[in-house]
Design a protein around this motif. Structure first.
Motif, PDB file in Angstrom:
ATOM      1  N   THR A   1      -1.103  19.181  28.547  1.00 51.38           N
ATOM      2  CA  THR A   1      -0.043  19.785  27.734  1.00 51.38           C
ATOM      3  C   THR A   1       0.257  18.894  26.541  1.00 51.38           C
ATOM      4  O   THR A   1       0.053  17.680  26.575  1.00 51.38           O
ATOM      5  N   GLU A   2       0.769  19.556  25.521  1.00 52.42           N
ATOM      6  CA  GLU A   2       1.159  18.854  24.319  1.00 52.42           C
ATOM      7  C   GLU A   2       2.164  17.743  24.640  1.00 52.42           C
ATOM      8  O   GLU A   2       2.054  16.624  24.134  1.00 52.42           O
ATOM      9  N   SER A   3       3.111  18.022  25.531  1.00 50.82           N
ATOM     10  CA  SER A   3       4.111  16.992  25.839  1.00 50.82           C
ATOM     11  C   SER A   3       3.508  15.813  26.598  1.00 50.82           C
ATOM     12  O   SER A   3       3.924  14.666  26.395  1.00 50.82           O
TER      13      SER A   3
ATOM     14  N   ASP B   1      -2.941  22.214  26.119  1.00 52.49           N
ATOM     15  CA  ASP B   1      -2.308  23.373  26.760  1.00 52.49           C
ATOM     16  C   ASP B   1      -0.911  23.584  26.185  1.00 52.49           C
ATOM     17  O   ASP B   1      -0.300  22.646  25.676  1.00 52.49           O
ATOM     18  N   ASP B   2      -0.417  24.821  26.289  1.00 57.15           N
ATOM     19  CA  ASP B   2       0.954  25.145  25.856  1.00 57.15           C
ATOM     20  C   ASP B   2       1.195  24.720  24.413  1.00 57.15           C
ATOM     21  O   ASP B   2       2.290  24.247  24.069  1.00 57.15           O
ATOM     22  N   PHE B   3       0.174  24.891  23.577  1.00 57.66           N
ATOM     23  CA  PHE B   3       0.312  24.420  22.205  1.00 57.66           C
ATOM     24  C   PHE B   3       1.467  25.127  21.487  1.00 57.66           C
ATOM     25  O   PHE B   3       1.628  26.342  21.579  1.00 57.66           O
ATOM     26  N   GLY B   4       2.263  24.336  20.776  1.00 64.55           N
ATOM     27  CA  GLY B   4       3.367  24.900  20.006  1.00 64.55           C
ATOM     28  C   GLY B   4       4.708  24.791  20.704  1.00 64.55           C
ATOM     29  O   GLY B   4       5.747  25.043  20.110  1.00 64.55           O
TER      30      GLY B   4
ATOM     31  N   ILE C   1      -3.188  28.647  23.062  1.00 62.46           N
ATOM     32  CA  ILE C   1      -1.944  29.160  22.496  1.00 62.46           C
ATOM     33  C   ILE C   1      -1.012  29.526  23.640  1.00 62.46           C
ATOM     34  O   ILE C   1      -1.382  30.295  24.521  1.00 62.46           O
ATOM     35  N   ASP C   2       0.179  28.988  23.631  1.00 59.39           N
ATOM     36  CA  ASP C   2       1.117  29.265  24.713  1.00 59.39           C
ATOM     37  C   ASP C   2       1.465  30.744  24.764  1.00 59.39           C
ATOM     38  O   ASP C   2       1.552  31.431  23.743  1.00 59.39           O
ATOM     39  N   GLN C   3       1.714  31.224  25.990  1.00 62.46           N
ATOM     40  CA  GLN C   3       1.989  32.660  26.156  1.00 62.46           C
ATOM     41  C   GLN C   3       3.259  33.123  25.444  1.00 62.46           C
ATOM     42  O   GLN C   3       3.368  34.302  25.107  1.00 62.46           O
TER      43      GLN C   3
ATOM     44  N   VAL D   1      -0.940  31.455  12.405  1.00 60.29           N
ATOM     45  CA  VAL D   1      -0.798  30.059  11.951  1.00 60.29           C
ATOM     46  C   VAL D   1      -1.469  29.106  12.937  1.00 60.29           C
ATOM     47  O   VAL D   1      -2.216  28.204  12.545  1.00 60.29           O
ATOM     48  N   ILE D   2      -1.222  29.339  14.217  1.00 60.68           N
ATOM     49  CA  ILE D   2      -1.795  28.461  15.243  1.00 60.68           C
ATOM     50  C   ILE D   2      -3.326  28.574  15.252  1.00 60.68           C
ATOM     51  O   ILE D   2      -4.031  27.566  15.360  1.00 60.68           O
TER      52      ILE D   2
END
Ligand code: C2E
Ligand code: CA
Ligand code: CA
Ligand code: CA
Length: 281
Positions: free
Chosen positions: A153-155, A181-184, A203-205, A223-224
């Motif tokens: 994940t990004e975090s 994962d869970d980008f954005g 791309i996050d859901q 954008v993503i």
């Protein structure tokens, strides 16, 4: 309940008290679950959007609790993460998924281009032992590293970027595929992203949900997808539930997708049967 650290919780009022007890109970039970093999891995197909071909599975853990039934990872992964159990749990998922893939390969049900994508937790990404464990599993199963994909994940990447970069580089050198994962949804600065050796962006859901029938506004999805193209990463959209979302994503050149529209996560045998009956194979 507000967690204070290992096994200690603030108890504010009677409702909180109940919550705290449940978490402690869950902790004890989770230790038992790992020992007594109550965990099970489900597999969700990842498809090439414009052909429908299933190219891999994401491994998603569930807890088959003897009295409470099938428990979602959302209710026990955060606890496992907090009490450090995520390391044995994460290792177990990795081992289980790789052995499963090896079995399917031996049975000639999948070829070498088929991959398994396994989620890594924040804590797993802070310990260099992770690389040793991955080596051990690759040795044991003899699956080729290209068949293993790891989702971060990004975090988790942003928790300790220098350590994360070091671990990811070691994994990358082995040929393992890496995805964000869970980008954005996290707080990573865009300028930081290219320091991480990543192959795919998921791309996050929550962004996919913004695409709907009633409006032509595609939200942040275009954008993503652009960001991924600029960073030379392939793109997977997750949580695709409607034909509209699917069509819009294809129009935006999103290569891969995953979601209930194609299939929910399934038990191993069901997943591989679906894969083999897939008319686009
Ligand atoms: P995630 O990695 O973002 O996984 C995607 C989640 O979305 C999964 O939930 C999946 O079942 C669900 N999903 C897939 N398609 C759809 C759809 O079309 N609509 C909707 N509404 N949901 C969809 P699940 O299996 O409950 O897992 C939740 C989270 O738990 C995962 O989110 C991941 O963060 C974590 N998790 C699951 N297994 C593991 C694991 O083995 N290790 C670690 N560290 N985390 C895991
Ligand atoms: Ca994931
Ligand atoms: Ca995700
Ligand atoms: Ca998620």
């Amino acid at each position: 309940a507000k967690a204070l650290g290992r096994g200690r919780y603030h108890i504010f009022d009677s409702t909180m008290h109940v919550a705290a007890i449940n978490i402690l109970e869950l902790e004890t039970e989770l230790h038992r679950a790992i020992k007594q093999e109550e965990l099970v891995v489900y597999y969700q197909p990842i498809v090439v959007l414009n052909t429908g071909k299933i190219v891999g599975f994401e491994a998603l853990v569930r807890w088959q609790h003897p009295t409470r039934g099938l428990i979602s990872p959302q209710s026990f992964i955060p606890i496992a993460e907090e009490i450090g159990l995520i390391i044995p749990l994460g290792n177990w998922v990795l081992s289980q998924s790789c052995h499963q893939l090896r079995k399917w390969q031996r049975e000639n049900r999948v070829d070498d281009s088929f991959f398994i994508s396994v989620n890594l937790s924040t804590r797993q990404l802070t310990q260099l032992d992770l690389v040793k464990y991955v080596d051990k599993i690759l040795d044991e199963t003899e699956i080729s590293p290209q068949c293993l994909k790891l989702e971060i994940t990004e975090s988790a990447l942003m928790e300790n970027p220098p350590v994360a970069i070091e671990i990811l580089q070691s994994l990358r050198r082995r040929g393992i595929q890496l995805g964000i994962d869970d980008f954005g949804t996290g707080y990573s600065s865009l300028s930081y992203l290219h320091y991480f050796p990543l192959d795919t962006l998921k791309i996050d859901q929550s962004f996919v949900k913004q695409i709907d029938e009633r409006s032509t506004d595609l939200g942040l999805v275009p954008v993503i997808i652009n960001i991924a193209e600029i960073l030379k990463m392939s793109v997977i959209a997750e949580g695709i539930e409607t034909v509209t979302q699917f069509k819009q994503l294809v129009a935006l050149n999103c290569q891969f997708g995953q979601g209930y529209l194609f299939s929910p996560p399934l038990a191993g045998e069901e997943a591989i049967k679906l894969m083999l009956s897939n008319e686009y194979q």
